[in-house]
Design a protein around this motif. Structure first.
Motif, PDB file in Angstrom:
ATOM      1  N   ASN A   1     129.999  89.204  58.880  1.00  0.00           N
ATOM      2  CA  ASN A   1     130.047  87.747  58.949  1.00  0.00           C
ATOM      3  C   ASN A   1     128.873  87.175  59.740  1.00  0.00           C
ATOM      4  N   ILE A   2     128.435  87.871  60.773  1.00  0.00           N
ATOM      5  CA  ILE A   2     127.260  87.435  61.523  1.00  0.00           C
ATOM      6  C   ILE A   2     126.041  87.427  60.595  1.00  0.00           C
ATOM      7  N   GLN A   3     125.898  88.494  59.840  1.00  0.00           N
ATOM      8  CA  GLN A   3     124.775  88.594  58.908  1.00  0.00           C
ATOM      9  C   GLN A   3     124.845  87.501  57.844  1.00  0.00           C
ATOM     10  N   ARG A   4     126.037  87.257  57.319  1.00  0.00           N
ATOM     11  CA  ARG A   4     126.215  86.217  56.290  1.00  0.00           C
ATOM     12  C   ARG A   4     125.833  84.845  56.836  1.00  0.00           C
ATOM     13  N   LEU A   5     126.287  84.531  58.037  1.00  0.00           N
ATOM     14  CA  LEU A   5     125.969  83.243  58.639  1.00  0.00           C
ATOM     15  C   LEU A   5     124.472  83.103  58.903  1.00  0.00           C
ATOM     16  N   ARG A   6     123.843  84.189  59.339  1.00  0.00           N
ATOM     17  CA  ARG A   6     122.390  84.154  59.568  1.00  0.00           C
ATOM     18  C   ARG A   6     121.653  83.894  58.259  1.00  0.00           C
ATOM     19  N   ARG A   7     122.044  84.598  57.226  1.00  0.00           N
ATOM     20  CA  ARG A   7     121.380  84.422  55.927  1.00  0.00           C
ATOM     21  C   ARG A   7     121.606  83.020  55.367  1.00  0.00           C
ATOM     22  N   ASN A   8     122.793  82.455  55.606  1.00  0.00           N
ATOM     23  CA  ASN A   8     123.075  81.093  55.140  1.00  0.00           C
ATOM     24  C   ASN A   8     122.171  80.057  55.795  1.00  0.00           C
ATOM     25  N   THR A   9     121.667  80.372  56.985  1.00  0.00           N
ATOM     26  CA  THR A   9     120.758  79.457  57.680  1.00  0.00           C
ATOM     27  C   THR A   9     119.298  79.811  57.414  1.00  0.00           C
ATOM     28  N   ASN A  10     119.075  80.803  56.543  1.00  0.00           N
ATOM     29  CA  ASN A  10     117.710  81.238  56.189  1.00  0.00           C
ATOM     30  C   ASN A  10     116.889  81.633  57.409  1.00  0.00           C
ATOM     31  N   MET A  11     117.526  82.327  58.337  1.00  0.00           N
ATOM     32  CA  MET A  11     116.836  82.796  59.537  1.00  0.00           C
ATOM     33  C   MET A  11     116.663  84.308  59.473  1.00  0.00           C
ATOM     34  N   THR A  12     115.582  84.776  60.066  1.00  0.00           N
ATOM     35  CA  THR A  12     115.373  86.213  60.210  1.00  0.00           C
ATOM     36  C   THR A  12     116.055  86.673  61.504  1.00  0.00           C
TER      37      THR A  12
ATOM     38  N   LEU B   1     125.651  82.173  69.153  1.00  0.00           N
ATOM     39  CA  LEU B   1     125.422  82.283  67.711  1.00  0.00           C
ATOM     40  C   LEU B   1     126.112  81.158  66.959  1.00  0.00           C
ATOM     41  N   SER B   2     127.284  80.742  67.423  1.00  0.00           N
ATOM     42  CA  SER B   2     127.968  79.636  66.750  1.00  0.00           C
ATOM     43  C   SER B   2     127.141  78.357  66.846  1.00  0.00           C
ATOM     44  N   LYS B   3     126.438  78.180  67.957  1.00  0.00           N
ATOM     45  CA  LYS B   3     125.560  77.012  68.108  1.00  0.00           C
ATOM     46  C   LYS B   3     124.321  77.155  67.234  1.00  0.00           C
ATOM     47  N   ILE B   4     123.729  78.323  67.224  1.00  0.00           N
ATOM     48  CA  ILE B   4     122.515  78.557  66.429  1.00  0.00           C
ATOM     49  C   ILE B   4     122.798  78.366  64.944  1.00  0.00           C
TER      50      ILE B   4
ATOM     51  N   ASP C   1     125.327  76.726  63.732  1.00  0.00           N
ATOM     52  CA  ASP C   1     126.117  75.509  63.553  1.00  0.00           C
ATOM     53  C   ASP C   1     127.417  75.848  62.817  1.00  0.00           C
ATOM     54  N   ALA C   2     128.089  76.858  63.351  1.00  0.00           N
ATOM     55  CA  ALA C   2     129.302  77.388  62.712  1.00  0.00           C
ATOM     56  C   ALA C   2     130.460  77.377  63.694  1.00  0.00           C
ATOM     57  N   ASP C   3     131.642  77.158  63.166  1.00  0.00           N
ATOM     58  CA  ASP C   3     132.854  77.250  63.957  1.00  0.00           C
ATOM     59  C   ASP C   3     133.106  78.723  64.286  1.00  0.00           C
ATOM     60  N   ILE C   4     133.650  78.978  65.459  1.00  0.00           N
ATOM     61  CA  ILE C   4     133.934  80.356  65.873  1.00  0.00           C
ATOM     62  C   ILE C   4     134.777  81.078  64.826  1.00  0.00           C
ATOM     63  N   ALA C   5     135.687  80.374  64.190  1.00  0.00           N
ATOM     64  CA  ALA C   5     136.565  80.991  63.183  1.00  0.00           C
ATOM     65  C   ALA C   5     135.785  81.591  62.026  1.00  0.00           C
ATOM     66  N   GLU C   6     134.599  81.060  61.731  1.00  0.00           N
ATOM     67  CA  GLU C   6     133.797  81.592  60.621  1.00  0.00           C
ATOM     68  C   GLU C   6     133.352  83.031  60.862  1.00  0.00           C
TER      69      GLU C   6
END
Length: 78
Positions: free
Chosen positions: A13-24, A62-65, A67-72
């Motif tokens: 899920n961390i990886q998915r959220l990072r990819r959704n924000t187009n960040m390396t 990471l939730s701030k970076i 912009d995701a809810d902790i539940a995600e």
């Protein structure tokens, strides 16, 4: 001393959220360091591959970076 082993695959899920924000990974690590979280790229990579437990301070940052809810971070796990 026995090490605590991760028992949930939060790394995916961390990886998915990072990819959704187009960040390396490098960009995420840089953002974390700017927020006062001392983490290396290799340590961050271990979080994404579930080879290391995440600290609460890292999760909040990471939730701030992302912009995701902790539940995600727990999507599909609970």
């Amino acid at each position: 001393m026995q090490k605590i082993r991760p028992d949930m695959d939060i790394g995916h899920n961390i990886q998915r959220l990072r990819r959704n924000t187009n960040m390396t990974q490098d960009q995420v690590v840089a953002q974390l360091q700017l927020m006062g979280i001392e983490i290396s790229k290799s340590t961050y990579a271990k979080l994404e591959t579930n080879r290391m437990n995440i600290k609460v301070s890292e999760l909040v940052a990471l939730s701030k970076i992302f912009d995701a809810d902790i539940a995600e971070f727990f999507f599909g796990l609970i």
